[in-house]
Scaffold this active site. Structure first.
Site, PDB file in Angstrom:
ATOM      1  N   CYS A  95       3.898  -8.650  -1.668  1.00 13.02           N
ATOM      2  CA  CYS A  95       3.053  -9.196  -2.578  1.00 13.02           C
ATOM      3  C   CYS A  95       2.653 -10.701  -2.488  1.00 13.02           C
ATOM      4  O   CYS A  95       3.250 -11.624  -2.637  1.00 13.02           O
ATOM      5  CB  CYS A  95       3.823  -9.332  -3.917  1.00 13.02           C
ATOM      6  SG  CYS A  95       4.503  -7.721  -4.498  1.00 13.02           S
ATOM      7  N   GLU A 148      -4.649  -6.598   5.262  1.00 13.34           N
ATOM      8  CA  GLU A 148      -3.929  -7.439   6.194  1.00 13.34           C
ATOM      9  C   GLU A 148      -4.837  -8.544   6.756  1.00 13.34           C
ATOM     10  O   GLU A 148      -4.326  -8.904   7.992  1.00 13.34           O
ATOM     11  CB  GLU A 148      -3.295  -6.445   7.520  1.00 13.34           C
ATOM     12  CG  GLU A 148      -2.617  -5.229   6.854  1.00 13.34           C
ATOM     13  CD  GLU A 148      -1.194  -5.574   6.535  1.00 13.34           C
ATOM     14  OE1 GLU A 148      -0.920  -6.414   5.715  1.00 13.34           O
ATOM     15  OE2 GLU A 148      -0.521  -4.501   6.510  1.00 13.34           O
ATOM     16  N   ILE A 204      -1.658  -3.944  -4.921  1.00 17.40           N
ATOM     17  CA  ILE A 204      -0.226  -4.023  -4.326  1.00 17.40           C
ATOM     18  C   ILE A 204      -0.004  -2.455  -3.952  1.00 17.40           C
ATOM     19  O   ILE A 204       0.195  -1.758  -4.926  1.00 17.40           O
ATOM     20  CB  ILE A 204       0.906  -4.712  -4.968  1.00 17.40           C
ATOM     21  CG1 ILE A 204       0.548  -6.012  -5.527  1.00 17.40           C
ATOM     22  CG2 ILE A 204       2.210  -4.647  -4.468  1.00 17.40           C
ATOM     23  CD1 ILE A 204       0.256  -6.847  -4.334  1.00 17.40           C
ATOM     24  N   GLY A 253      -7.369 -14.064  -7.605  1.00 18.62           N
ATOM     25  CA  GLY A 253      -8.214 -15.190  -7.381  1.00 18.62           C
ATOM     26  C   GLY A 253      -7.991 -15.679  -5.846  1.00 18.62           C
ATOM     27  O   GLY A 253      -8.634 -16.704  -5.560  1.00 18.62           O
ATOM     28  N   ARG A 280      -0.594  -6.309  11.164  1.00 16.32           N
ATOM     29  CA  ARG A 280      -2.051  -6.147  11.859  1.00 16.32           C
ATOM     30  C   ARG A 280      -1.647  -4.919  12.887  1.00 16.32           C
ATOM     31  O   ARG A 280      -2.768  -4.425  13.122  1.00 16.32           O
ATOM     32  CB  ARG A 280      -2.468  -7.387  12.299  1.00 16.32           C
ATOM     33  CG  ARG A 280      -3.045  -8.254  10.909  1.00 16.32           C
ATOM     34  CD  ARG A 280      -3.338  -9.794  11.316  1.00 16.32           C
ATOM     35  NE  ARG A 280      -3.674 -10.581   9.821  1.00 16.32           N
ATOM     36  CZ  ARG A 280      -3.513 -11.890   9.721  1.00 16.32           C
ATOM     37  NH1 ARG A 280      -3.076 -12.549  10.439  1.00 16.32           N
ATOM     38  NH2 ARG A 280      -3.847 -12.343   8.435  1.00 16.32           N
TER      39      ARG A 280
END
Length: 419
Positions: free
Chosen positions: A162, A401, A195, A167, A280
């Site tokens: 999370c 990611e 999420i 924003g 990643r």
């Protein structure tokens, strides 16, 4: 070459091989071998080839037959993932003393690439779960590691990461979810967006603001499902990644024990970024699996589809397209594996290489899958054919990611700083 045989089986996808008499169904031609030039086992040790084979076999037997159904019915395949955990895939790079497999980042990439041939969406969730388990294992104290990691590695419990907020997406350091210290608890208020697993998972690794503005004011808390004040938004309707639910995670005066904080106050942003470096590579590896499967599907379609009195494989234009796809695939795989080695070794170029891998591989692998769909023509746009699901599932890899625009910023910053 057992592993390669498993990969070929891994792209024969259950309901996708049910079609019409005119359909050019690829289950007949998947018996063909993988060309040596794109064989994903080349360069691996014997041990790596063994667990690669295990992953390919699991993808073929436990994931691929259900890939279309999970997508269409938006099913979160809990029991299948728990079977994967029995093979050690619930905590691949978590330490063995708390139930993990203790494998390297390169080993992890090999496994996620193989699993992704069976279902990209499910594998991508497993990769996020692994990242969360690693974060607790690496930055948690012994009590936290022993409390959370065994259940996460066995996937008796599932985890969600999370960071993103409504924003603050790319500008993650501007997050505003607050955690105010009151006695021996933090009281959280705010929300997280997009999420993976939200609402269905048990453990939430949450980045929140315990101090002032900027990255140094961010801490990392583990929040358990069922904590008063924790709730979830509606299940999002998505283009792909439909085998994992996506919801907002909402905190309203949610009291979390101080003992659930990973690391010290103010270390949360660093923890989040270190998790993402591996994330990643993981998501790029999932793109590799989809692209490899798509190259095989395109090749096999070209060998059986006839237009103008001959198979598409006789078209030099499409031959060149296929050659470009294969070249991009192998180049992508080499870059991912180089980045994985750099991260494992803690090299100074690791962050940049992880960013390069995520940028290049997710872009190029999407291009490969999209070209494979184009080669299928109108058939590629039908949900009877697996290639369209690979396209839908990996499109988001260029966004999450860290967007690929942010990857460019990280790479450029590294180059200019060193100059």
């Amino acid at each position: 070459m057992a592993a390669t045989g498993a990969l070929v089986r891994g792209v024969r996808l259950g309901t996708y091989s049910i079609g019409r008499s005119r359909s050019l169904i690829f289950n007949r031609v998947q018996r063909r071998g993988i060309s040596a030039c794109i064989d994903p086992s080349i360069g691996l040790t014997d041990e790596q080839k063994e667990f690669q084979k295990v992953a390919f076999d699991f993808a073929a037997n436990e994931m691929a037959p259900h890939m279309a159904e999970w997508d269409q019915k938006e099913m979160f395949p809990v029991e299948t993932m728990r079977k994967a955990a029995q093979l050690g895939f619930g905590g691949i790079y978590v330490n063995p003393d708390v139930g993990g497999s203790g494998l390297s980042r390169l080993d992890t990439s090999i496994i996620f690439e193989a699993l992704s041939t069976g279902c990209v969406s499910t594998t991508a969730y497993i990769s996020i779960h692994n990242m969360c388990a690693w974060m607790i294992d690496t930055f948690g104290n012994e009590e936290q590691r022993e409390k959370y990691c065994p259940d996460l590695c066995s996937m008796q419990k599932f985890a969600s990461y999370c960071l993103t907020e409504p924003g603050s997406g790319s500008d993650a350091a501007s997050l505003i979810t607050s955690a105010k210290l009151q006695g021996d608890h933090y009281v959280l208020n705010g929300s997280k967006a997009f999420i993976s697993g939200g609402g269905d998972t048990d453990v939430y690794v949450v980045m929140c603001r315990t101090g002032g503005k900027g990255p140094k004011g961010i801490s990392c808390l583990v929040v358990e499902k069922g904590t008063p004040g924790l709730s979830f938004g509606k299940k999002e309707k998505k283009v792909g990644w439909n085998s994992q639910p996506t919801r907002s995670v909402i905190f309203e005066d949610c009291a979390v024990p101080v003992t659930n904080r990973l690391g010290a106050e103010g270390e949360g942003f660093g923890i989040a970024m270190k998790g993402l470096n591996g994330g990643r590579i993981n998501i790029a590896s999932c793109s590799l699996g989809a692209a490899h499967a798509s190259v095989l599907l395109a090749r096999d379609h070209m060998c059986v589809r006839k237009q103008f009195g001959e198979t598409l494989s006789n078209s030099q234009f499409l031959q060149f397209k296929l050659a470009e796809m294969a070249t991009k695939l192998v180049a992508s795989r080499l870059l991912v594996r180089q980045a994985a080695l750099a991260l494992q070794e803690g090299r100074p170029d690791a962050v940049s290489l992880c960013s390069m891998a995520k940028l290049f591989v997710t872009d190029e692998c999407f291009s490969i899958c999209n070209q494979a769909l184009q080669i299928h023509g109108g058939y590629g746009y039908l949900k009877d054919y697996a290639v369209q699901q690979y396209v839908r599932d990996i499109r988001v890899h260029q966004i999450l990611e860290g967007t690929n625009e942010v990857m460019r910023m990280i790479i450029a910053r590294s180059l200019l700083t060193e100059s």
